[in-house]
Design an enzyme around this catalytic site. Structure first.
Site, PDB file in Angstrom:
ATOM      1  N   ALA A 265      -0.606  -1.999  -5.280  1.00 39.14           N
ATOM      2  CA  ALA A 265       0.043  -3.286  -6.019  1.00 39.14           C
ATOM      3  C   ALA A 265      -0.997  -4.543  -5.767  1.00 39.14           C
ATOM      4  CB  ALA A 265       1.168  -3.656  -5.441  1.00 39.14           C
TER       5      ALA A 265
ATOM      6  N   SER B  93       1.725  -3.503   0.833  1.00 42.56           N
ATOM      7  CA  SER B  93       1.826  -3.563  -0.586  1.00 42.56           C
ATOM      8  C   SER B  93       2.412  -2.240  -1.079  1.00 42.56           C
ATOM      9  CB  SER B  93       0.184  -3.433  -1.211  1.00 42.56           C
ATOM     10  OG  SER B  93      -0.473  -1.960  -0.868  1.00 42.56           O
ATOM     11  N   ASP B  94       2.848  -2.261  -2.143  1.00 43.82           N
ATOM     12  CA  ASP B  94       3.247  -0.916  -3.039  1.00 43.82           C
ATOM     13  C   ASP B  94       1.973  -0.320  -3.224  1.00 43.82           C
ATOM     14  OD1 ASP B  94       4.386   1.220  -4.046  1.00 43.82           O
ATOM     15  OD2 ASP B  94       5.582   0.114  -5.545  1.00 43.82           O
ATOM     16  N   TRP B  95       1.943   1.102  -3.452  1.00 43.86           N
ATOM     17  CA  TRP B  95       0.576   1.602  -3.468  1.00 43.86           C
ATOM     18  C   TRP B  95      -0.148   1.341  -4.801  1.00 43.86           C
ATOM     19  CZ3 TRP B  95       2.989   2.157   0.586  1.00 43.86           C
ATOM     20  CH2 TRP B  95       2.355   3.143   1.599  1.00 43.86           C
TER      21      TRP B  95
END
Ligand code: BGC
Length: 813
Positions: free
Chosen positions: A235, A231-233
């Site tokens: 997300a 995941s993006d941080w």
């Protein structure tokens, strides 16, 4: 490690351990399971240098990271149009990552530049998916050749910063497939990245982090991706749904909050344990690879890498104007170096890609062998200072040539927010105007990560777009200005005259809930070409100190059918007096088509180095994808029968050679919807009506804003609730909390980011400090549900914060 062995390890894991492996131990580490020999792996940003945070962590470049080499940012790497440059950058990052014991570098960042305003355009590569995809694949090959992984980001359609954590990008299928996906697709297919990072935003209403179609059907099943998705941080929204959709690793960890949800879901039969096993298998595959495939690297030599940063930066700069061949400059003249960027260049962008650079050299310090004087010209780039301008004017008067260093200060463009306009600061504009008035030989060097309007262009003799060229940007600028190196970069994005000229300008950055991609395929030159609209500088444009002549275009076939493989060759000659490199571009045009298509599209390029007088033959291979469109009836890439034009040139607006080929296509059933969406046939997409866009996306339009009286949920942010009594108060508190804290970066930006973070994500980020109880009390308060009770519950939570903070710290080792 062999799959069988990994499976054996997974069989010995407890359910809790399995869930644990699917989220970070800390901001940058995966979890270890010592008893089974599973190590923890560290990752770090990316994309143009390492941001390894050895102590305090964050995702916005606030806390210091270790010293590293800062290479040119993505925009310049793409402007080099040189696959070898992208690969070399990757190799260097791989070497540094080896030295720092990292398993994965978080890059490349390859979202499409839909608008010049996106705050992260400096990090992204291009408005063109083919170019972005080619450069990205080479970058990945470079990093991974060292036995270090990458994370190709941000998948997908993360083309703006505004409300990036909650907004839904409303895009039709063909545009996704032809514009926003191909760079990822090419990278996955050609370079097999170890990981892909899913974006924060939603696509057509579904968070990328829980979008099965995106993460499993397209990425894995169609493209053959076999690493893990991270995941993006922050997300993650619904963690369990995410696991089922194909999001293997959540970063950073949530202090166990989401791991527990996974365990509960498996126990309740809501999530098949086999899916969790598969996720662990994918995570462990990469974790073990990062140890087993690791190459041994010589000790990282920072001086050598600084030299490399200089060599690469030379390839990334674009000469935009050179009236009367004022450049290259002669060393025996008197020079005025004007503008603070001459001494302290802007060489990188703000946010998660911010590097604690080894050393930064400005053009002033690089130019040791000329007669020169300096005038600062502006303070911080925002405040106007007439005294500095007057001093600059005096300095310029006394020089043969004035070089003004200008562009965009950091507060103008960064991760976390978008620009609101395309203007340079007034102080820079006034400086250029004043200097060019007194010195007819004014040269401008620009430091910016994305296009700017240039009302002053006619007043100056030359313009060098130096971009955010990394820590050696000043030296590379000097090399080019004074002719040690012949400029060879070309624009990987169109420079429009005005912001309003851009197709998406009416739709960008959208509303609170959605942003509609009404311009469809017409991004960048695809739009300007179709509308024959004037631009400041076209896509693919860039000057050289020498001239090139194109001739003799040939094809190895006169007609084409399945499998659509064609070789196009032509000759290129350096007709000038000095060595130089030319970027030859090949565009394909479907002359008459049933489906609507852009005027032409980039399908090949080569950067060729030629000595004075030298001629070479260039060959470019085309394949099915060079001619195909994405058929939304069959959900396939297909080629329409008919005549196509092959156009070879020095830029998208400077076609030097052309030829035609008859193609027997494989597209049978096609949508000829001129009646239904005429704007897409004519290219008049600046003001697409609701009905037409709705027909294009094949459904009713989604709500753009939250309706009045709407009950806030964990997916809302404080900005959504800003109209409510408590929303207003809390938002004010957030602004106050960041005020005066310059160590957090620009306070207004930080406050905006805080306001735009969904409450669910805040809770996850806080690792238990903002407990679930507090979260729901906050929601009750905002919704006016028994507010007094909610208030006191919240206050009760606040008192427990110190305890939870101590607990959370343990997760951040
Ligand atoms: C950025 C990513 C970055 C991550 C970790 C996020 O905010 O969008 O590009 O890799 O933080 O720093």
């Amino acid at each position: 490690m062999e799959k069988g062995k990994i499976k054996e390890i997974i069989e010995q894991l407890t359910l809790k351990e399995k869930a644990g492996l699917c989220s970070g131990r800390s901001f940058w580490h995966t979890k270890e399971v010592a008893r089974l020999g599973i190590p923890s792996m560290m990752v770090a940003d990316g994309p143009h240098g390492l941001r390894k945070q050895a102590s305090k962590s964050d995702m916005l470049g606030i806390n210091k990271s270790i010293v590293a080499t800062c290479f040119p940012t993505g925009v310049g790497i793409a402007a080099s149009f040189d696959r070898a440059v992208a690969k070399r950058l990757g190799e260097a990052l791989g070497d540094e990552a080896l030295d720092e014991n990292l398993g994965v570098v978080l890059g490349p960042a390859i979202n499409i530049k839909r608008s010049p305003l996106c705050g992260r355009n400096f990090e992204y590569m291009s408005e063109d998916p083919y170019l972005a995809g080619e450069m990205s694949a080479e970058y990945v090959n470079g990093v991974q050749s060292r036995g270090v992984g990458v994370s190709v980001k941000h998948f997908a359609v993360n083309s703006q910063e505004k409300f990036r954590m909650s907004i839904s990008a409303e895009v039709d299928e063909r545009t996704l497939r032809e514009i926003y996906f191909p760079a990822f697709e090419n990278t996955v297919k050609k370079a097999k990245p170890w990981t892909v990072m899913c974006a924060y935003n939603k696509i057509n209403g579904e968070y990328c982090s829980e979008n099965k179609w995106l993460l499993t059907d397209v990425l894995r099943k169609e493209w053959g991706f076999n690493g893990f998705v991270v995941s993006d941080w922050g997300a993650v929204n619904d963690r369990v749904k995410g696991v089922a959709a194909g999001l293997e690793l959540e970063m950073p960890g949530t202090g166990g909050r989401n791991d527990r949800k996974i365990v509960e879901a498996v126990e309740a039969g809501k999530l098949d344990e086999k899916i969790l096993d598969k996720a662990c298998e994918r995570v462990l595959g990469v974790v073990f690879d990062s140890i087993e495939k690791k190459q041994s690297a010589p000790k990282y030599d920072r001086e050598k890498e600084h030299l490399l940063a200089r060599t690469l930066a030379r390839e990334t700069m674009v000469l935009l104007k050179n009236e009367g061949n004022i450049l290259p400059l002669k060393k025996d003249k008197k020079y005025a170096f004007i503008g603070a960027f001459a001494k302290t260049p802007r060489y990188q962008g703000g946010g998660s890609s911010h590097i604690n650079s080894y050393k930064v050299v400005g053009a002033w310090d690089a130019a040791t062998d000329i007669q020169k004087e300096y005038a600062r010209g502006y303070q911080d780039g925002i405040t106007e200072d007439q005294k500095l301008i007057s001093e600059a004017v005096e300095t310029a008067k006394n020089a043969d040539i004035a070089i003004v260093f200008a562009g965009l200060p950091e507060v103008y463009e960064s991760e976390g927010f978008d620009r609101r306009h395309m203007n340079m600061p007034k102080s820079h504009l006034d400086l250029i105007e004043a200097v060019s008035k007194v010195n007819p030989n004014t040269v401008v060097v620009l430091h910016n990560g994305s296009p700017v309007e240039m009302p002053w262009i006619k007043d100056v003799k030359a313009v060098l777009e130096a971009y955010l060229g990394g820590e050696a940007v000043g030296e590379a600028t000097y090399d080019i200005l004074f002719g040690d190196v012949n400029p060879s970069g070309k624009l990987a994005e169109t420079f429009p005259i005005y912001l309003n000229d851009v197709a998406s300008s009416e739709y960008y950055p959208g509303f609170t809930k959605t942003v509609e991609y009404r311009e469809g395929l017409y991004v960048g030159y695809r739009y300007f070409d179709k509308k024959k609209k004037k631009v400041l500088f076209p896509f693919g444009y860039g000057l050289s100190y020498t001239d090139f002549e194109y001739s003799d275009i040939k094809m190895d076939k006169q007609s084409l059918k399945d499998p659509y493989e064609l070789r196009v060759s032509f000759k290129i000659k350096n007709t000038g007096e000095r060595e130089g490199k030319e970027i030859c571009q090949l565009y394909v045009k479907d002359i008459i088509s049933t489906v609507y298509r852009p005027e032409k599209e980039l399908k090949g390029f080569e950067k060729i180095s030629l000595k004075a007088g030298e001629e070479k033959e260039v060959e470019i291979k085309l394949d099915k994808r060079s001619f195909a469109f994405y058929n939304t009836i069959t959900h396939n890439w297909e080629v329409e029968s008919g005549e196509y034009e092959i156009l070879v040139g020095a830029s998208s607006a400077d076609i030097r050679l052309s030829t035609k080929i008859e193609i027997e296509g494989d597209a049978k059933e096609m949508s000829d919807d001129k009646m239904l969406f005429p704007s897409y046939y004519s290219g008049d997409v600046e003001d697409v009506k609701d009905e037409e866009f709705s027909a294009l996306i094949g459904r009713a339009l989604s709500d753009r804003e939250f309706p009045e009286g709407y009950k806030f949920t964990v997916n809302n942010n404080l900005y959504d609730a800003r109209h409510t009594k408590w929303g207003r108060r809390i938002a004010k508190l957030a602004m106050l909390a960041t005020k005066g804290k310059d160590d957090l970066g620009d306070p207004e930006i930080m406050a905006q980011i805080a306001l735009q973070t969904p409450m669910e994500a805040m809770c996850n980020f806080s690792k238990g400090v903002l407990s679930e109880k507090m979260l729901y009390s906050l929601l009750d308060l905002l919704n006016g549900d028994r507010p007094t009770r909610a208030f006191w519950k919240l206050i009760g939570g606040v008192f427990k914060i110190p305890y939870y903070m101590r607990k959370a710290k343990k997760h951040d080792l």
